[in-house]
Design an enzyme around this catalytic site. Sequence first.
Site, PDB file in Angstrom:
ATOM      1  N   GLU A 169     -38.028   6.944-144.681  1.00 42.28           N
ATOM      2  CA  GLU A 169     -37.191   7.695-145.886  1.00 42.28           C
ATOM      3  C   GLU A 169     -35.824   7.138-145.699  1.00 42.28           C
ATOM      4  O   GLU A 169     -35.123   6.905-146.917  1.00 42.28           O
ATOM      5  CB  GLU A 169     -37.168   9.286-145.314  1.00 42.28           C
ATOM      6  CG  GLU A 169     -38.288   9.791-145.439  1.00 42.28           C
ATOM      7  CD  GLU A 169     -38.461  11.390-145.111  1.00 42.28           C
ATOM      8  OE1 GLU A 169     -39.600  12.130-145.460  1.00 42.28           O
ATOM      9  OE2 GLU A 169     -37.659  11.849-144.206  1.00 42.28           O
TER      10      GLU A 169
ATOM     11  N   ASP B  37     -41.088  19.846-129.893  1.00 41.72           N
ATOM     12  CA  ASP B  37     -41.024  18.458-129.502  1.00 41.72           C
ATOM     13  C   ASP B  37     -41.095  18.091-127.995  1.00 41.72           C
ATOM     14  O   ASP B  37     -41.455  17.249-127.746  1.00 41.72           O
ATOM     15  CB  ASP B  37     -39.954  17.688-130.069  1.00 41.72           C
ATOM     16  CG  ASP B  37     -39.928  17.352-131.553  1.00 41.72           C
ATOM     17  OD1 ASP B  37     -40.676  17.766-132.133  1.00 41.72           O
ATOM     18  OD2 ASP B  37     -38.853  17.070-132.305  1.00 41.72           O
TER      19      ASP B  37
ATOM     20  N   ALA C  51     -42.073  19.784-137.322  1.00 42.86           N
ATOM     21  CA  ALA C  51     -41.498  21.283-137.193  1.00 42.86           C
ATOM     22  C   ALA C  51     -42.599  22.226-137.016  1.00 42.86           C
ATOM     23  O   ALA C  51     -42.020  23.343-136.452  1.00 42.86           O
ATOM     24  CB  ALA C  51     -40.551  21.427-138.350  1.00 42.86           C
TER      25      ALA C  51
HETATM   26  C1  FAD Z   1     -34.607  12.515-139.080  1.00 42.02           C
HETATM   27  C2  FAD Z   1     -35.957  13.392-138.603  1.00 42.02           C
HETATM   28  C3  FAD Z   1     -36.661  13.647-139.739  1.00 42.02           C
HETATM   29  C4  FAD Z   1     -37.896  14.522-139.492  1.00 42.02           C
HETATM   30  N1  FAD Z   1     -38.565  14.860-140.736  1.00 42.02           N
HETATM   31  C5  FAD Z   1     -39.476  15.725-140.349  1.00 42.02           C
HETATM   32  C6  FAD Z   1     -40.385  16.013-141.464  1.00 42.02           C
HETATM   33  O1  FAD Z   1     -40.321  15.506-142.743  1.00 42.02           O
HETATM   34  N2  FAD Z   1     -41.463  17.088-141.166  1.00 42.02           N
HETATM   35  C7  FAD Z   1     -41.469  17.546-139.989  1.00 42.02           C
HETATM   36  O2  FAD Z   1     -42.433  18.438-140.017  1.00 42.02           O
HETATM   37  N3  FAD Z   1     -40.904  17.374-138.927  1.00 42.02           N
HETATM   38  C8  FAD Z   1     -39.670  16.308-139.107  1.00 42.02           C
HETATM   39  N4  FAD Z   1     -39.010  16.021-137.844  1.00 42.02           N
HETATM   40  C9  FAD Z   1     -39.273  16.363-136.693  1.00 42.02           C
HETATM   41  C10 FAD Z   1     -38.804  18.010-136.666  1.00 42.02           C
HETATM   42  O3  FAD Z   1     -37.370  17.941-137.066  1.00 42.02           O
HETATM   43  C11 FAD Z   1     -39.002  18.228-135.152  1.00 42.02           C
HETATM   44  O4  FAD Z   1     -40.523  18.419-134.777  1.00 42.02           O
HETATM   45  C12 FAD Z   1     -38.342  19.744-134.894  1.00 42.02           C
HETATM   46  O5  FAD Z   1     -36.915  19.817-135.225  1.00 42.02           O
HETATM   47  C13 FAD Z   1     -38.578  20.193-133.457  1.00 42.02           C
HETATM   48  O6  FAD Z   1     -38.087  21.489-133.226  1.00 42.02           O
HETATM   49  P1  FAD Z   1     -37.788  21.916-131.679  1.00 42.02           P
HETATM   50  O7  FAD Z   1     -37.175  23.300-131.943  1.00 42.02           O
HETATM   51  O8  FAD Z   1     -38.966  21.339-130.839  1.00 42.02           O
HETATM   52  O9  FAD Z   1     -36.490  20.685-131.336  1.00 42.02           O
HETATM   53  P2  FAD Z   1     -35.286  20.570-132.196  1.00 42.02           P
HETATM   54  O10 FAD Z   1     -35.211  20.952-133.713  1.00 42.02           O
HETATM   55  O11 FAD Z   1     -34.804  19.210-131.952  1.00 42.02           O
HETATM   56  O12 FAD Z   1     -33.951  21.503-131.492  1.00 42.02           O
HETATM   57  C14 FAD Z   1     -33.524  21.346-130.102  1.00 42.02           C
HETATM   58  C15 FAD Z   1     -32.405  22.028-129.926  1.00 42.02           C
HETATM   59  O13 FAD Z   1     -32.354  22.148-128.502  1.00 42.02           O
HETATM   60  C16 FAD Z   1     -30.667  21.692-128.001  1.00 42.02           C
HETATM   61  N5  FAD Z   1     -30.592  21.314-126.890  1.00 42.02           N
HETATM   62  C17 FAD Z   1     -31.102  20.000-126.302  1.00 42.02           C
HETATM   63  N6  FAD Z   1     -31.022  20.026-125.272  1.00 42.02           N
HETATM   64  C18 FAD Z   1     -30.373  21.245-124.700  1.00 42.02           C
HETATM   65  C19 FAD Z   1     -29.816  21.522-123.476  1.00 42.02           C
HETATM   66  N7  FAD Z   1     -29.943  20.985-122.403  1.00 42.02           N
HETATM   67  N8  FAD Z   1     -29.101  22.790-123.551  1.00 42.02           N
HETATM   68  C20 FAD Z   1     -28.842  23.289-124.630  1.00 42.02           C
HETATM   69  N9  FAD Z   1     -29.270  23.223-125.826  1.00 42.02           N
HETATM   70  C21 FAD Z   1     -30.086  21.926-126.021  1.00 42.02           C
HETATM   71  C22 FAD Z   1     -30.408  20.847-129.350  1.00 42.02           C
HETATM   72  O14 FAD Z   1     -28.967  20.891-129.659  1.00 42.02           O
HETATM   73  C23 FAD Z   1     -31.211  21.409-130.725  1.00 42.02           C
HETATM   74  O15 FAD Z   1     -30.387  22.194-131.349  1.00 42.02           O
HETATM   75  C24 FAD Z   1     -37.885  15.001-138.134  1.00 42.02           C
HETATM   76  C25 FAD Z   1     -37.067  14.901-137.321  1.00 42.02           C
HETATM   77  C26 FAD Z   1     -35.964  13.978-137.491  1.00 42.02           C
HETATM   78  C27 FAD Z   1     -34.992  13.657-136.253  1.00 42.02           C
END
Ligand code: FAD
Length: 419
Positions: free
Chosen positions: A175, A304, A320
Amino acid sequence: MSEPPAGVPHVLVVGAGFGGLRCVRALAHAPVRLTLVDRTNHHLFQPMLYEVATSVLGANEIAAATRHLFRHQRNVAVHMTGIERVDLAAKCAFDGEGRATRYDWLVLAPGVVTDYFGHADWAEHAPGLKSLDDALVVRRRVLMAFERAEITPDPAARRALLTFVIVGAGATGVELAGAIGELANFTLRHDFRAIDPREAQVLLLDAGERVLPSFAPSLSARARRDLERLGVTVRTGVRVGDIGPGFVVAGDERIATEATIWSAGTRGAPLLGTLGTPLDRQGRAIVGPDGALPGHPEVFVVGDAAHVEDARFGTLPGVAQVAMQMGTHAARCIRADLDARPRRAFAYFDKGQLAVIGRGHAVLQVGPVRLAGFPAWIAWALVHVTFLIGFRNRVITMLEWARTYFFHRRAGRVIVGGD
Ligand SMILES: Cc1cc2nc3c(=O)[nH]c(=O)nc-3n(C[C@H](O)[C@H](O)[C@H](O)COP(=O)(O)OP(=O)(O)OC[C@H]3O[C@@H](n4cnc5c(N)ncnc54)[C@H](O)[C@@H]3O)c2cc1C
């Protein structure tokens, strides 16, 4: 809804990403007290980070203040701080300043961090793309490269400035490469006098055999063709051996470049290492069928950060949908515990995957369905606008996409700050 009285069970949720947000929302009417902790003050829509990095959108369009999102949910308090350590035996989490928070249930959704495979020194020269700060650094470096090239008379130095190297050809790398290719070939085309931005070289490197390896080979091939149409040079089967100031070593070749972006690897958030429970090779916490840590049914790891084995899909990918569904499932398990009902195992419902390759082109894979080109791009746009948080963000994003689509204009081209 009124505030629950003190003494009701406490659920601590770490991370306001897709997983944490879903979990907190699903517990809105549960008789629990919730604390949602994140080290940032916003929920970030990571799938659109590359659009901030390539000037299509501004930072505000893809993020929303977490506190504002929960202003009406009275059973949750939002704390902006980083959790550094969890003591499972004491059922206590500690932030960087030593503040302790006790919990009855803990939901860890801290996501992943960029991994340089043991080469931490590469980070300085090749930023990753995981946070808004990262996206703004990438944007600044890309835009600055064109600005510096315009005033650099030496052809070799100018060539290095106009060489953009993206390491890693998963969805993020593809992308980004497509969007930078389009920026150079269309958006900036008439804006410079000494340079022709179309001379920029965008290189997408990957050690694997094809781009978008999680997609079917036919869609990988299509994505590669679409990238090449945008002027991107794709090199697969090439391993990056070194990255330093002004260069990348790829295989036997030393490439002179001033803008390298790393999208080749991630690993579980460092916080997971403090649990003392098994992690996989990518540093993700291994969880049981219900999403909880083995031996600790009161601690869930979602999204993740979790290594989940699914009977149908194998190890679930870091996307996501997995995070959102796991967040909701953790909330259901907590409700089951409250009602003294048995928990169910987590069952993933695969809604497919999408990747966009420049303006008007995308690839989509849902089960046996494969789609490429404009219809897939429409699906991509609809899905992303639907899941983007906030009415204003949706409207502005659609207007900016229309502007980019019809006029090749980009809103976020102002360079601020430095790195
Ligand atoms: C550039 C990019 C493009 C993507 N494109 C896609 C897509 O097209 N389709 C798709 O399905 N997925 C996509 N993904 C993946 C998707 O964004 C992730 O799978 C998703 O965000 C995971 O959600 P999560 O809640 O596990 O973690 P995250 O969304 O990463 O959230 C983690 C949160 O925890 C917080 N955090 C971390 N450590 C600590 C700590 N020690 N103390 C307090 N807070 C903390 C962070 O600040 C963050 O807000 C993409 C990811 C990226 C980076």
